[in-house]
Design a protein around this motif. Structure first.
Motif, PDB file in Angstrom:
ATOM      1  N   PRO A 173       0.815  -1.217   0.000  1.00  0.00           N
ATOM      2  CA  PRO A 173       0.000   0.000   0.000  1.00  0.00           C
ATOM      3  C   PRO A 173       0.847   1.264   0.000  1.00  0.00           C
ATOM      4  CG  PRO A 173       0.050  -0.949   2.201  1.00  0.00           C
ATOM      5  CD  PRO A 173       0.745  -1.927   1.297  1.00  0.00           C
ATOM      6  N   THR A 174       0.461   2.232  -0.819  1.00  0.00           N
ATOM      7  CA  THR A 174       1.089   3.554  -0.785  1.00  0.00           C
ATOM      8  C   THR A 174       0.218   4.396   0.133  1.00  0.00           C
ATOM      9  OG1 THR A 174       1.896   3.253  -3.024  1.00  0.00           O
ATOM     10  CG2 THR A 174       1.851   5.499  -2.189  1.00  0.00           C
ATOM     11  N   VAL A 175       0.705   4.630   1.345  1.00  0.00           N
ATOM     12  CA  VAL A 175      -0.185   5.122   2.395  1.00  0.00           C
ATOM     13  C   VAL A 175      -0.085   6.618   2.660  1.00  0.00           C
ATOM     14  CG1 VAL A 175      -0.286   2.904   3.581  1.00  0.00           C
ATOM     15  CG2 VAL A 175       1.520   4.525   4.175  1.00  0.00           C
ATOM     16  N   GLY A 176       0.895   7.276   2.068  1.00  0.00           N
ATOM     17  CA  GLY A 176       0.988   8.703   2.355  1.00  0.00           C
ATOM     18  C   GLY A 176       2.170   9.338   1.671  1.00  0.00           C
ATOM     19  N   GLY A 177       2.468  10.552   2.106  1.00  0.00           N
ATOM     20  CA  GLY A 177       3.573  11.298   1.522  1.00  0.00           C
ATOM     21  C   GLY A 177       3.212  12.753   1.416  1.00  0.00           C
ATOM     22  N   VAL A 432      -4.204  12.471  -6.074  1.00  0.00           N
ATOM     23  CA  VAL A 432      -3.004  11.642  -6.106  1.00  0.00           C
ATOM     24  C   VAL A 432      -3.265  10.296  -5.424  1.00  0.00           C
ATOM     25  CG1 VAL A 432      -0.591  11.457  -5.382  1.00  0.00           C
ATOM     26  CG2 VAL A 432      -1.524  13.682  -6.068  1.00  0.00           C
ATOM     27  N   TYR A 433      -3.713  10.340  -4.174  1.00  0.00           N
ATOM     28  CA  TYR A 433      -3.723   9.069  -3.422  1.00  0.00           C
ATOM     29  C   TYR A 433      -4.875   8.151  -3.799  1.00  0.00           C
ATOM     30  CZ  TYR A 433      -6.606  11.473   0.225  1.00  0.00           C
ATOM     31  OH  TYR A 433      -7.572  12.166   0.907  1.00  0.00           O
ATOM     32  N   GLU A 434      -5.899   8.693  -4.464  1.00  0.00           N
ATOM     33  CA  GLU A 434      -6.938   7.797  -4.986  1.00  0.00           C
ATOM     34  C   GLU A 434      -6.385   6.877  -6.066  1.00  0.00           C
ATOM     35  OE1 GLU A 434     -11.315   9.751  -5.029  1.00  0.00           O
ATOM     36  OE2 GLU A 434     -10.684   8.724  -6.858  1.00  0.00           O
ATOM     37  N   GLN A 435      -5.289   7.303  -6.683  1.00  0.00           N
ATOM     38  CA  GLN A 435      -4.691   6.463  -7.733  1.00  0.00           C
ATOM     39  C   GLN A 435      -3.785   5.382  -7.154  1.00  0.00           C
ATOM     40  OE1 GLN A 435      -3.383   8.440 -11.395  1.00  0.00           O
ATOM     41  NE2 GLN A 435      -4.044  10.379 -10.509  1.00  0.00           N
ATOM     42  N   TYR A 436      -3.526   5.486  -5.869  1.00  0.00           N
ATOM     43  CA  TYR A 436      -2.683   4.476  -5.217  1.00  0.00           C
ATOM     44  C   TYR A 436      -3.562   3.532  -4.408  1.00  0.00           C
ATOM     45  CZ  TYR A 436       0.933   8.155  -5.749  1.00  0.00           C
ATOM     46  OH  TYR A 436       1.777   9.121  -6.216  1.00  0.00           O
ATOM     47  N   ASP A 437      -3.286   2.258  -4.489  1.00  0.00           N
ATOM     48  CA  ASP A 437      -3.954   1.323  -3.589  1.00  0.00           C
ATOM     49  C   ASP A 437      -3.346   1.522  -2.205  1.00  0.00           C
ATOM     50  OD1 ASP A 437      -5.055  -0.719  -2.155  1.00  0.00           O
ATOM     51  OD2 ASP A 437      -4.841  -2.221  -3.739  1.00  0.00           O
ATOM     52  N   HIS A 438      -4.071   2.221  -1.335  1.00  0.00           N
ATOM     53  CA  HIS A 438      -3.515   2.504  -0.008  1.00  0.00           C
ATOM     54  C   HIS A 438      -4.062   1.580   1.071  1.00  0.00           C
ATOM     55  CE1 HIS A 438      -6.722   5.538  -0.968  1.00  0.00           C
ATOM     56  NE2 HIS A 438      -7.223   5.049   0.133  1.00  0.00           N
ATOM     57  N   LEU A 447      -6.066   6.363   7.004  1.00  0.00           N
ATOM     58  CA  LEU A 447      -5.922   6.465   5.546  1.00  0.00           C
ATOM     59  C   LEU A 447      -5.236   7.778   5.174  1.00  0.00           C
ATOM     60  CD1 LEU A 447      -9.453   5.097   4.573  1.00  0.00           C
ATOM     61  CD2 LEU A 447      -7.307   3.850   4.653  1.00  0.00           C
ATOM     62  N   PRO A 448      -4.747   7.917   3.929  1.00  0.00           N
ATOM     63  CA  PRO A 448      -4.049   9.139   3.525  1.00  0.00           C
ATOM     64  C   PRO A 448      -4.913  10.380   3.765  1.00  0.00           C
ATOM     65  CG  PRO A 448      -3.926   7.488   1.792  1.00  0.00           C
ATOM     66  CD  PRO A 448      -4.825   6.929   2.845  1.00  0.00           C
ATOM     67  N   GLY A 449      -4.252  11.499   4.000  1.00  0.00           N
ATOM     68  CA  GLY A 449      -4.964  12.754   4.200  1.00  0.00           C
ATOM     69  C   GLY A 449      -4.818  13.286   5.612  1.00  0.00           C
ATOM     70  N   SER A 450      -4.441  12.422   6.551  1.00  0.00           N
ATOM     71  CA  SER A 450      -4.217  12.891   7.915  1.00  0.00           C
ATOM     72  C   SER A 450      -2.755  13.339   8.052  1.00  0.00           C
ATOM     73  CB  SER A 450      -4.565  11.787   8.903  1.00  0.00           C
ATOM     74  OG  SER A 450      -5.139  12.328  10.073  1.00  0.00           O
ATOM     75  N   ASP A 451      -2.323  13.654   9.281  1.00  0.00           N
ATOM     76  CA  ASP A 451      -0.965  14.180   9.435  1.00  0.00           C
ATOM     77  C   ASP A 451       0.105  13.136   9.153  1.00  0.00           C
ATOM     78  OD1 ASP A 451      -2.071  16.557   9.985  1.00  0.00           O
ATOM     79  OD2 ASP A 451      -1.473  16.685  12.075  1.00  0.00           O
ATOM     80  N   ALA A 662      -9.373  25.215   8.868  1.00  0.00           N
ATOM     81  CA  ALA A 662     -10.217  24.927   7.705  1.00  0.00           C
ATOM     82  C   ALA A 662     -10.135  23.452   7.326  1.00  0.00           C
ATOM     83  CB  ALA A 662      -9.800  25.803   6.528  1.00  0.00           C
ATOM     84  N   GLU A 663      -8.920  22.896   7.376  1.00  0.00           N
ATOM     85  CA  GLU A 663      -8.771  21.471   7.028  1.00  0.00           C
ATOM     86  C   GLU A 663      -9.519  20.585   8.019  1.00  0.00           C
ATOM     87  OE1 GLU A 663      -4.412  21.717   4.766  1.00  0.00           O
ATOM     88  OE2 GLU A 663      -4.489  21.199   6.899  1.00  0.00           O
ATOM     89  N   GLY A 664      -9.443  20.936   9.301  1.00  0.00           N
ATOM     90  CA  GLY A 664     -10.188  20.180  10.321  1.00  0.00           C
ATOM     91  C   GLY A 664     -11.678  20.187  10.019  1.00  0.00           C
ATOM     92  N   CYS A 665     -12.181  21.350   9.568  1.00  0.00           N
ATOM     93  CA  CYS A 665     -13.607  21.485   9.238  1.00  0.00           C
ATOM     94  C   CYS A 665     -13.960  20.688   7.983  1.00  0.00           C
ATOM     95  CB  CYS A 665     -13.959  22.949   9.000  1.00  0.00           C
ATOM     96  SG  CYS A 665     -13.944  23.962  10.477  1.00  0.00           S
ATOM     97  N   ILE A 666     -13.138  20.854   6.939  1.00  0.00           N
ATOM     98  CA  ILE A 666     -13.473  20.225   5.650  1.00  0.00           C
ATOM     99  C   ILE A 666     -13.488  18.702   5.798  1.00  0.00           C
ATOM    100  CG2 ILE A 666     -12.757  19.876   3.260  1.00  0.00           C
ATOM    101  CD1 ILE A 666     -11.275  22.608   3.480  1.00  0.00           C
ATOM    102  N   MET A 667     -12.417  18.168   6.376  1.00  0.00           N
ATOM    103  CA  MET A 667     -12.309  16.700   6.466  1.00  0.00           C
ATOM    104  C   MET A 667     -13.351  16.130   7.418  1.00  0.00           C
ATOM    105  SD  MET A 667      -8.233  15.899   6.224  1.00  0.00           S
ATOM    106  CE  MET A 667      -7.653  17.071   7.413  1.00  0.00           C
TER     107      MET A 667
END
Lengths: 759, 229
Positions: A173-177, A432-438, A447-451, A662-667
């Motif tokens: 799995p490509t889990v982040g970056g 980007v990360y939707e294209q990776y099997d994470h 899952l990707p998107g957190s810190d 804003a990121e805390g709100c959106i996610m």
């Protein structure tokens, strides 16, 4: 070797001096050539010359960086002691170890982004499973130029495509970056790939050719003409003729790699493999001389026993081919068939190409003819090193002393916030990360998107957290401080997940080191990083250096990427960055006290995404960092997560506090009402990238305990407001400055990269 | 009862399926190498996700010629339960154990994400523990998941209740926006004529623990166990 196993010729045929233009073309200078002649006591054969050229290149031999890398404690200990292994190994308790390494594939990706990135993934995976570790996660740290330029969009699209093509197929799995965009990377993308693997500590495999008489086996793909002199190519600047280097780029076959992973791990279980090394840069040359050098042995191989794609390949080509998906295994004599059978089952070649000897020499035969006879150590460990000149670059004073007093407050803060959220560097990387099997391997618990990404260790309560971080602009403005911030931010990201830092792998991306200003940047970054890694108790255990990242038009920002591994003892005690529900308290945990001057003023906007996006400026000093204060924040956050007080924790980085909120709100798909008290203008209060700050949310009844922890750890807790509603509303000193619907924030943040890529 | 998880070279969700059966369902399970020809000891076969033979040529196109596939055919002919997930679904279509074909996603990109599917048939061996219209949250991860079949086949699938799952939004509405890959009629999973062979693009074996974000996949796997025992 002849049929009865006896050698043919025992000495290299008489040799003649190599013309300077030939060895210079291969990357050796006059002095280095003289040194080769001195080591051999004669002129080298063409094959030998190629072997030295590639092993003594910066890419393999670290001839410029090695003296500086000794600032990293573990590196110094390793080269003075037992030698370097393919990847660093970290003990996480319970008998398990994590192998971790990051590597660059910048140059190949600049000319052939899809295969360049794909083979980058393949290469780093082999570094991991050659240690007997099953790869359990990959991350990647990428840099591109502005997406307005079609060439940059092409590079971005195909680098991501190449990583997906390879990583998805091999089932890791490509889990982040991270992905950053800046003009300095235009035409000079950075593609850094990190992999971690899990191994039982008593089953670690080593890259040592032990036991004279043991057969040497080449397993995996056939050897072709691809990638010859790839390592040499990586050791020069990119230029107008770089396109012609495309044949230097290797071609990846992830299906073969997947089979190679399974076959290698299965074969290692037999116990009949005494040493094993993957083949990356410099192919058979590197793996034979390094394994022999490390064991203090020698090796005798016959290139005619190597399975080839094209029969007509010369010894020179065979020794330098960088064909992918190959490994060199040293097998216990008498058990060749036990090992070969496993590779055959997986549809792979397994050919005995020679044997271990005790004379310290690598002998290369072409049938009966001896074509190379070189001391293994001279190739692997005795690359000449250089102490290069350093000089503080001229630009530094100019950008640091830039007068920010003319920076006026913006007319519309909502507009600025939306603009920042839509800046590709800050925007959601879902595209980007939707294209990776994470998710494959079913261990990805954040899952990707957190810190940071969190991967559980199956069969235990533990999990590991991994992040990559580096703000190149900070490093450009102050290399020492910028590198320290990269380490501090990585540790902060781990803390926000509930993980304690364990170790670092790095990927040091710079311009041409032979330019004193570039080498100065390099040295300062390494000094800063080494000090910070020791301070945060996350020593550098492996890494990679990539120089010559420049084109005639631009040199990249110094970009020392930090990949940091952290440990979560109880996977149930992990935390993510999005707000969870309405009606919770939002608070800021901050290392600075209210009296600290650096906390908030106009200058604290230095190096910010705000200055870059709104004013087009890369100036000022990066935000201040006091590591002791930073560490207290990590301790407080970790303690609060351990006591299950927090619903979310998110670090403040690019885009500042307003962006983190804003990121805390959106996610979390929930609004927030915030009130800030500041002794500076709203722009700095909202968008300054002040370090050592974490935004948390929690139920109100847990606030008093959080305040106690803050007191114990001597950090500030400021209640900023509450979650709820469908808007983010922010007041600064009671003045309403921000009021935007979450839906609009989300569109700006999520829509930015997809719409840029549909142009 | 016993499960067999078939391993083709290049399968990469074989271990995930194996762990889901062993650890979550707590049922006996073996890996079955693609050269195996005797499948008599199994009650249910799982063809897992991955990239069998690298997906070279076309997804599933080479794997269907693996020696084990004629045994899978016989196993299915005798009424054994077979479930193909993702690449397994693609292989079953190539082997004509299921109708239709899986084309590259209409986005032309690999897509990995959690999404929602609606249960269309609640009496099959694979979904009888669900209720019709139930919305399951299960991830997808594929490059070629765009289900296609001829209009007369589609009609037959609809008339005979052979559509198992459809992509939908979180409220169960089957919409164009909720279709991740361009599948005809939002189809995410289908059944064969006799109802003993199923194929689906979503990965139920990835949604088996709250730790992983969802347990909805367990309902599908447990349906199989209950039907057999």
């Amino acid at each position: 070797m002849s049929a009865n196993g006896e050698l043919g010729s025992r000495t290299v045929r008489e040799t003649i001096p190599i013309p300077p233009e030939v060895y210079r073309e291969m990357g050796l200078n006059d002095e280095e050539y003289r040194r080769v002649v001195a080591v051999l006591g004669r002129h080298p054969t063409y094959t030998e010359l190629g072997m030295y050229a590639v092993m003594w290149s910066e890419h393999c031999g670290y001839k410029f960086s090695r003296p500086i890398l000794k600032l990293f404690r573990k590196y110094r200990e390793a080269i003075e002691g037992s030698g370097l292994e393919n990847a660093g190994l970290i003990d996480i308790g319970g008998g398990f170890g994590i192998a971790m390494k990051m590597e660059s594939h910048n140059h190949p990706s600049a000319v052939e982004p899809f295969q360049g990135a794909a083979t980058g993934v393949g290469g780093i995976l082999r570094d991991i499973f050659t240690m007997g570790a099953r790869p359990i996660a990959c991350l990647n740290s990428l840099r591109f130029g502005n997406l307005d330029d079609p060439r940059n969009r092409y590079l971005f699209e195909h680098v991501v495509g190449g990583i997906a093509f390879y990583g998805n197929c091999v089932g890791v799995p490509t889990v982040g970056g991270e992905v950053y965009f800046d003009d300095c990377y235009s035409g000079n993308p950075l593609v850094n790939v990190l992999s971690v693997g899990l191994v039982r500590l008593d089953e670690v495999a080593f890259a040592r050719a032990c036991g004279p008489g043991n057969p040497v086996m080449l397993v995996g793909s056939r050897t072709g003409r691809d990638g010859i002199h790839g390592a040499t190519f990586a050791s020069v600047e990119l230029g107008p003729d770089s396109e012609s280097r495309r044949p230097n780029v290797q071609i990846g076959d992830p299906f073969t790699e997947k089979c190679l992973i399974e076959a290698t791990l299965e074969a290692l279980k037999t116990g009949y493999i005494v040493g094993i090394q993957d083949m990356g840069a410099a192919g058979i040359t590197c793996s034979t001389c390094e394994t022999a050098a490390k064991a203090g042995t020698g090796m005798r191989i016959d290139v005619r026993k190597v399975p080839l794609r094209e029969k007509s390949m010369t010894p020179y080509e065979i020794m330098l081919s960088e064909s992918q998906e190959r490994m060199l295994a040293i097998v216990q004599k008498g058990h060749e068939n036990d090992v070969a059978r496993i590779f055959t089952k997986w549809g792979l070649n397994a050919s005995i190409i020679g044997e271990v000897t005790d004379d310290g020499l690598v002998h290369v035969y072409d049938g009966d003819e001896l074509v190379a006879q070189v001391p293994a150590k001279s190739l692997a460990e005795e690359a000449p090193t250089y102490e290069l000149d350093t000089e503080e670059p001229d630009y530094l004073r100019r950008v640091q002393d830039y007068d920010l007093s003319h920076i006026h407050e913006p007319d519309d803060y909502n507009e600025v916030l939306l603009k920042l959220l839509g800046s590709p560097t800050i925007a959601s990387k879902e595209w980007v990360y939707e294209q990776y099997d994470h998710m494959v391997q079913t261990n990805t618990v954040v899952l990707p998107g957190s810190d940071a990404a969190v991967v559980r260790i199956r069969g235990t309560k533990k999990a590991i957290a991994i992040t990559t971080d580096c703000n190149g602009r900070y490093c450009y403005l102050d290399p020492y401080l910028g590198a320290q911030i990269a380490v501090a931010e990585a540790a902060r990201n781990l803390a926000c997940c509930g993980a304690k830092p364990m170790a670092v792998t790095d990927c040091l991306n710079f311009g041409n080191p032979e330019k004193p200003e570039v080498f100065w940047q390099f040295r300062k970054c390494v000094e800063g990083m080494a000090e910070a890694c020791e301070f945060f108790e996350a020593p550098v255990v492996s890494g990679n250096v990539s120089f010559y990242n420049e084109t005639p038009d631009a040199v990249i920002y110094p970009t020392p990427v930090v990949g940091m591994l952290g440990l979560i003892e109880d996977v149930e005690k992990r935390c993510t960055s999005e707000f969870k529900r309405e009606g919770e308290i939002i608070a800021l945990i901050c290392g600075w006290s209210t009296n600290d001057e650096s906390r908030c003023d106009l200058n604290s906007l230095g190096g910010s995404e705000y200055l870059k996006i709104v004013h087009g400026l890369a100036v000022g000093k990066p935000p201040a960092l006091l590591m002791e204060k930073e560490k207290r924040v990590h301790r407080a956050v970790l303690k609060a997560i351990d006591e299950l007080l927090l619903s979310s924790a998110h670090d403040c980085s690019e885009g500042g506090l307003a962006t983190a909120l804003a990121e805390g709100c959106i996610m979390g798909d929930v609004g927030a009402k915030i009130s800030l008290i500041a002794n500076c203008g709203p722009a700095a209060a909202l968008f300054a990238e002040t370090q050592s700050r974490v935004v948390v949310s929690l139920p109100i009844e847990k606030l008093s305990r959080l305040r106690e922890i803050a007191e114990e750890e001597q950090v500030q807790i400021t209640v900023l407001g509450k979650t709820g509603g469908d808007k983010l509303e922010i007041k600064v000193n009671d003045e309403p400055v921000i009021s935007v619907k979450i839906k609009d924030l989300s569109e700006a943040w999520r829509g930015s990269i997809p719409s840029a890529m549909e142009k | 009862m016993k499960f067999g998880v078939i391993q083709f070279p290049g399968s990469n969700c074989d271990q995930d399926a194996y762990f889901a059966v062993r650890d979550i369902l707590q049922q006996p399970v073996d890996y079955v190498w693609h050269q195996e020809s005797n499948l008599s000891k199994y009650d249910c076969l799982i063809l897992p996700g991955g990239f069998s033979y690298g997906d070279y040529l076309r997804t599933g196109a080479i794997a269907r010629f693996s020696p084990v596939m004629s045994a899978v055919q016989e196993f299915a002919d005798r009424g054994g339960l077979v479930i193909g997930i993702c690449n397994g679904f693609q292989i079953l279509c190539e082997a004509h154990l299921l109708p239709g074909a899986l084309l590259p996603n209409n986005t032309l990109r690999f897509r990995c994400k959690y999404l929602h599917v609606r249960v269309e048939n609640d009496s099959s061996s694979f979904t009888h523990l669900c209720h019709r219209g139930q919305v399951l949250r299960i991830p997808i991860a594929h490059h070629s998941g765009c289900y296609y079949c001829e209009p007369d086949v589609l009609k037959e699938l609809e008339n005979k209740d052979r559509i198992l799952l459809r992509y939908c939004d979180r409220d169960g509405n089957v919409t164009e926006e909720s279709n991740p890959n361009g599948s005809i009629s939002n189809i995410a999973g289908v059944l064969n004529e006799h109802g003993n062979v199923a194929g689906m693009m979503p990965h139920p074996e990835r949604a088996v623990e709250s730790l992983l974000g969802s347990e909805d996949g367990v309902i599908i796997l447990r349906s199989i166990v209950e039907r057999i025992s």
